[in-house]
Design a protein around this motif. Sequence first.
Motif, mmCIF file in Angstrom:
data_model
loop_
_atom_site.group_PDB
_atom_site.id
_atom_site.type_symbol
_atom_site.label_atom_id
_atom_site.label_comp_id
_atom_site.label_asym_id
_atom_site.label_seq_id
_atom_site.Cartn_x
_atom_site.Cartn_y
_atom_site.Cartn_z
ATOM 1 N N LEU A 210 -6.828 1.236 7.097
ATOM 2 C CA LEU A 210 -6.136 2.522 7.104
ATOM 3 C C LEU A 210 -5.392 2.777 5.796
ATOM 4 O O LEU A 210 -5.393 3.908 5.288
ATOM 5 C CB LEU A 210 -5.147 2.566 8.278
ATOM 6 C CG LEU A 210 -4.290 3.829 8.413
ATOM 7 C CD1 LEU A 210 -5.172 5.036 8.754
ATOM 8 C CD2 LEU A 210 -3.218 3.632 9.471
ATOM 9 N N ILE A 211 -4.792 1.759 5.204
ATOM 10 C CA ILE A 211 -3.885 1.962 4.075
ATOM 11 C C ILE A 211 -4.494 1.638 2.719
ATOM 12 O O ILE A 211 -3.900 1.968 1.687
ATOM 13 C CB ILE A 211 -2.589 1.134 4.245
ATOM 14 C CG1 ILE A 211 -2.896 -0.370 4.203
ATOM 15 C CG2 ILE A 211 -1.870 1.516 5.535
ATOM 16 C CD1 ILE A 211 -1.657 -1.252 4.255
ATOM 17 N N ARG A 212 -5.672 1.007 2.666
ATOM 18 C CA ARG A 212 -6.225 0.633 1.367
ATOM 19 C C ARG A 212 -6.669 1.881 0.603
ATOM 20 O O ARG A 212 -7.014 2.916 1.184
ATOM 21 C CB ARG A 212 -7.377 -0.348 1.526
ATOM 22 C CG ARG A 212 -8.575 0.189 2.261
ATOM 23 C CD ARG A 212 -9.657 -0.871 2.441
ATOM 24 N NE ARG A 212 -10.708 -0.372 3.315
ATOM 25 C CZ ARG A 212 -11.787 -1.068 3.644
ATOM 26 N NH1 ARG A 212 -11.954 -2.302 3.178
ATOM 27 N NH2 ARG A 212 -12.703 -0.528 4.446
ATOM 28 N N GLN A 213 -6.675 1.745 -0.725
ATOM 29 C CA GLN A 213 -7.052 2.841 -1.592
ATOM 30 C C GLN A 213 -8.577 2.964 -1.660
ATOM 31 O O GLN A 213 -9.310 2.153 -1.087
ATOM 32 C CB GLN A 213 -6.474 2.605 -2.987
ATOM 33 C CG GLN A 213 -4.948 2.444 -2.988
ATOM 34 C CD GLN A 213 -4.423 2.058 -4.342
ATOM 35 O OE1 GLN A 213 -4.715 2.711 -5.345
ATOM 36 N NE2 GLN A 213 -3.646 0.979 -4.391
ATOM 37 N N GLU A 214 -9.058 3.962 -2.404
ATOM 38 C CA GLU A 214 -10.503 4.199 -2.482
ATOM 39 C C GLU A 214 -11.252 3.027 -3.089
ATOM 40 O O GLU A 214 -12.416 2.795 -2.765
ATOM 41 C CB GLU A 214 -10.776 5.480 -3.293
ATOM 42 C CG GLU A 214 -10.374 6.763 -2.565
ATOM 43 C CD GLU A 214 -10.794 8.005 -3.327
ATOM 44 O OE1 GLU A 214 -11.479 7.855 -4.367
ATOM 45 O OE2 GLU A 214 -10.451 9.115 -2.887
ATOM 46 N N ASN A 215 -10.594 2.287 -3.985
ATOM 47 C CA ASN A 215 -11.246 1.117 -4.593
ATOM 48 C C ASN A 215 -11.023 -0.149 -3.766
ATOM 49 O O ASN A 215 -11.231 -1.259 -4.248
ATOM 50 C CB ASN A 215 -10.756 0.903 -6.022
ATOM 51 C CG ASN A 215 -9.262 0.575 -6.089
ATOM 52 O OD1 ASN A 215 -8.544 0.679 -5.088
ATOM 53 N ND2 ASN A 215 -8.800 0.178 -7.257
ATOM 54 N N ASN A 216 -10.589 0.025 -2.516
ATOM 55 C CA ASN A 216 -10.358 -1.077 -1.566
ATOM 56 C C ASN A 216 -9.132 -1.922 -1.899
ATOM 57 O O ASN A 216 -8.934 -2.984 -1.300
ATOM 58 C CB ASN A 216 -11.589 -1.999 -1.476
ATOM 59 C CG ASN A 216 -12.804 -1.299 -0.923
ATOM 60 O OD1 ASN A 216 -12.720 -0.604 0.088
ATOM 61 N ND2 ASN A 216 -13.943 -1.454 -1.599
ATOM 62 N N GLU A 217 -8.310 -1.439 -2.825
ATOM 63 C CA GLU A 217 -7.144 -2.222 -3.260
ATOM 64 C C GLU A 217 -5.900 -1.826 -2.476
ATOM 65 O O GLU A 217 -5.722 -0.666 -2.090
ATOM 66 C CB GLU A 217 -6.928 -2.007 -4.759
ATOM 67 C CG GLU A 217 -5.881 -2.920 -5.371
ATOM 68 C CD GLU A 217 -5.880 -2.830 -6.890
ATOM 69 O OE1 GLU A 217 -6.879 -3.283 -7.505
ATOM 70 O OE2 GLU A 217 -4.917 -2.285 -7.458
ATOM 71 N N ARG A 537 -7.892 -6.792 -3.146
ATOM 72 C CA ARG A 537 -8.949 -5.876 -2.736
ATOM 73 C C ARG A 537 -9.624 -6.463 -1.497
ATOM 74 O O ARG A 537 -10.059 -7.620 -1.505
ATOM 75 C CB ARG A 537 -9.974 -5.679 -3.845
ATOM 76 C CG ARG A 537 -9.449 -4.860 -5.011
ATOM 77 C CD ARG A 537 -10.541 -4.581 -6.038
ATOM 78 N NE ARG A 537 -10.013 -3.834 -7.176
ATOM 79 C CZ ARG A 537 -10.734 -3.465 -8.225
ATOM 80 N NH1 ARG A 537 -12.028 -3.776 -8.283
ATOM 81 N NH2 ARG A 537 -10.179 -2.787 -9.221
ATOM 82 N N PHE A 538 -9.699 -5.678 -0.451
ATOM 83 C CA PHE A 538 -10.369 -6.093 0.779
ATOM 84 C C PHE A 538 -11.660 -5.286 0.900
ATOM 85 O O PHE A 538 -11.648 -4.100 1.245
ATOM 86 C CB PHE A 538 -9.460 -5.854 1.979
ATOM 87 C CG PHE A 538 -8.250 -6.755 2.005
ATOM 88 C CD1 PHE A 538 -8.367 -8.084 2.391
ATOM 89 C CD2 PHE A 538 -6.992 -6.279 1.643
ATOM 90 C CE1 PHE A 538 -7.263 -8.926 2.422
ATOM 91 C CE2 PHE A 538 -5.878 -7.103 1.663
ATOM 92 C CZ PHE A 538 -6.013 -8.434 2.053
ATOM 93 N N ILE A 539 -12.776 -5.937 0.581
ATOM 94 C CA ILE A 539 -14.079 -5.277 0.516
ATOM 95 C C ILE A 539 -14.858 -5.616 1.779
ATOM 96 O O ILE A 539 -15.071 -6.790 2.105
ATOM 97 C CB ILE A 539 -14.859 -5.745 -0.730
ATOM 98 C CG1 ILE A 539 -14.015 -5.451 -1.991
ATOM 99 C CG2 ILE A 539 -16.220 -5.076 -0.806
ATOM 100 C CD1 ILE A 539 -14.569 -6.086 -3.245
ATOM 101 N N ASP A 540 -15.296 -4.574 2.496
ATOM 102 C CA ASP A 540 -16.013 -4.797 3.751
ATOM 103 C C ASP A 540 -17.270 -5.622 3.533
ATOM 104 O O ASP A 540 -18.021 -5.403 2.570
ATOM 105 C CB ASP A 540 -16.394 -3.455 4.383
ATOM 106 C CG ASP A 540 -15.189 -2.733 4.969
ATOM 107 O OD1 ASP A 540 -14.557 -3.285 5.873
ATOM 108 O OD2 ASP A 540 -14.877 -1.618 4.493
ATOM 109 N N LEU A 541 -17.500 -6.582 4.436
ATOM 110 C CA LEU A 541 -18.734 -7.353 4.401
ATOM 111 C C LEU A 541 -19.881 -6.501 4.936
ATOM 112 O O LEU A 541 -19.693 -5.619 5.772
ATOM 113 C CB LEU A 541 -18.587 -8.614 5.258
ATOM 114 C CG LEU A 541 -17.526 -9.624 4.803
ATOM 115 C CD1 LEU A 541 -17.446 -10.775 5.789
ATOM 116 C CD2 LEU A 541 -17.838 -10.149 3.402
ATOM 117 N N ASP A 542 -21.073 -6.771 4.450
ATOM 118 C CA ASP A 542 -22.246 -6.023 4.920
ATOM 119 C C ASP A 542 -22.536 -6.348 6.388
ATOM 120 O O ASP A 542 -22.313 -7.461 6.853
ATOM 121 C CB ASP A 542 -23.462 -6.383 4.064
ATOM 122 C CG ASP A 542 -23.276 -5.926 2.615
ATOM 123 O OD1 ASP A 542 -22.533 -4.944 2.405
ATOM 124 O OD2 ASP A 542 -23.876 -6.563 1.723
#
Length: 542
Positions: A210-217, A537-542
């Motif tokens: 919900l709170i992460r930015q567009e670059n996942n940061e 940065r929290f990047i969604d796993l595939d």
Amino acid sequence: MMANINLGRRLGVFYQQQFVIQTCVVRRCKASVASSQAVLKNNTTNNGRDNSTVEDVEWNNAKPFDEMPSIRVLPLLGTSWGLLPIVGAGIPVDRVLELHQLRFKELGYIWRDTIPGLPPLVSTARPEDAEKVLRAEGKFPDRPGFETLKAYRAERIDQFTSAGILAGNGEPWWNIRSKAQQPFLKTKNVNNYVPVLGQIAQEFIDRIRLIRQENNEMNPDFVNEMYRWALESVGVVGFNTRLGCLDPNLAPDSEAQKMISAANLSFTAVNELEYGLPVWKYISTPKLRRLYEAQDFFTDTALKYVKQTIEMMKHKPADSEEDPSILEEFFIRGMSVKDATVMVIDMLMAGIDTTSHTTSFLLYFLARNPEKQEKLRNEILTVVGPKGKLVTPGALNELHYLKACIKESLRLRPAAVGNARIIDKDLVLSGYRVPKGSLVVFLHQLMALMDEYFPNAQAFVPERWIKGDPLESHHHKYVVLPFGFGTRMCIGRRLAELEMWQLTTKILQNFKVEYHYEDIGCLSRIVNAPDKPLRFRFIDLD
């Protein structure tokens, strides 16, 4: 981790003297130096020594205390001049580890300080010294600290009968500790919280998205989000209810938000009051009044939930098969309402910053070491499964690499710089006579970063903690004691570990964690804290 918080308080008192000196409170310093000298005079002579607790041969062959390495001792100032800018090291008060590293380079493995207002102070980087002191301690190990909380609770005699488990000492401390420790240490009690702590961890995952930015940061204030997670987790144990700290629509005037604000204010006020000139001991300062107001809110809120739990117990059927909560266990074991209230408050005070900072450091090391992160993720996906799969007590027992990662993170970034005791008998440490009444500090963080104890000590190598691994460490077991020792060991250790296991598992089931900024070190306050923003940065796993 409660055990280690108090070292932060002791070091706060240590640095407090710097400010006392700078403001020229000479009268107080004279009296303090005289008191410290009296301890040495009374305890280093044969007549003052407790011969029943010291091997005479070892003592007689040891070097006198005043021959222990030290920087120059000056009248009135003692050795605290070494902290000052220009004439001393000038190391900021929140960089204690750097001071220890400097003194180690100058003086070696053990040194003494003469600090106005403190007993003789010994710092040691030898695990053998830590083992000797800790194995020789009595039933009520003495830890100073949290003087502001002691003062508050002493004034509120209607609500408190002791200083509590965090700030107390002696028999009053043991009366609470002895009733509380069994509920915390029973595996079944802890496992009962696996589902709800898993639910809280999942809600935190949802909040990250919900709170992460567009670059996942994450935003630079992400540490405050970690506080919300930690408070919600410890609150479900201490208050026997959900506080709602992770509610996306949390109102500023909600009880949960007030709890967060009161916790942050309390830590800030205690830190500043006890690190600075102790004017609060003589007059009621605005900051002290704000601390007392925050503690009043803590006390009123804790008492409300304690009474709520008592009412629930009254109406629980006698044949109920529902396991009692830890709070209910307190009353089953005969704890009074006042003692249960102070216990709950101490759980909150000790459980917010420590768990949030420790988990933050772990995420940092995993982000900095992507191959270790991937190895841990593979273990989690194999043992627990992909996102959506719940963590069970059985699965937690099989997450060996996760536990190794946490141990390695705690080695590099422990909750506090070490442990400490005021010794109640004469001891020989590193070949020197150390008199009864001395304050001995075990510099675990310094030791843990030394290559002689851990090869390539600066590197994050969880395999050090895997039995049978080629990289398994065989270090002295008293080098690293992140949760303390003995009856002063962190009473909430198992719950704190469970919180970290749950959240780390959920994060790695859902995200790849990255960090692309400056290295994150430690700020030493009440507990060690990250010195840089947690811009993960929290990047969604595939």
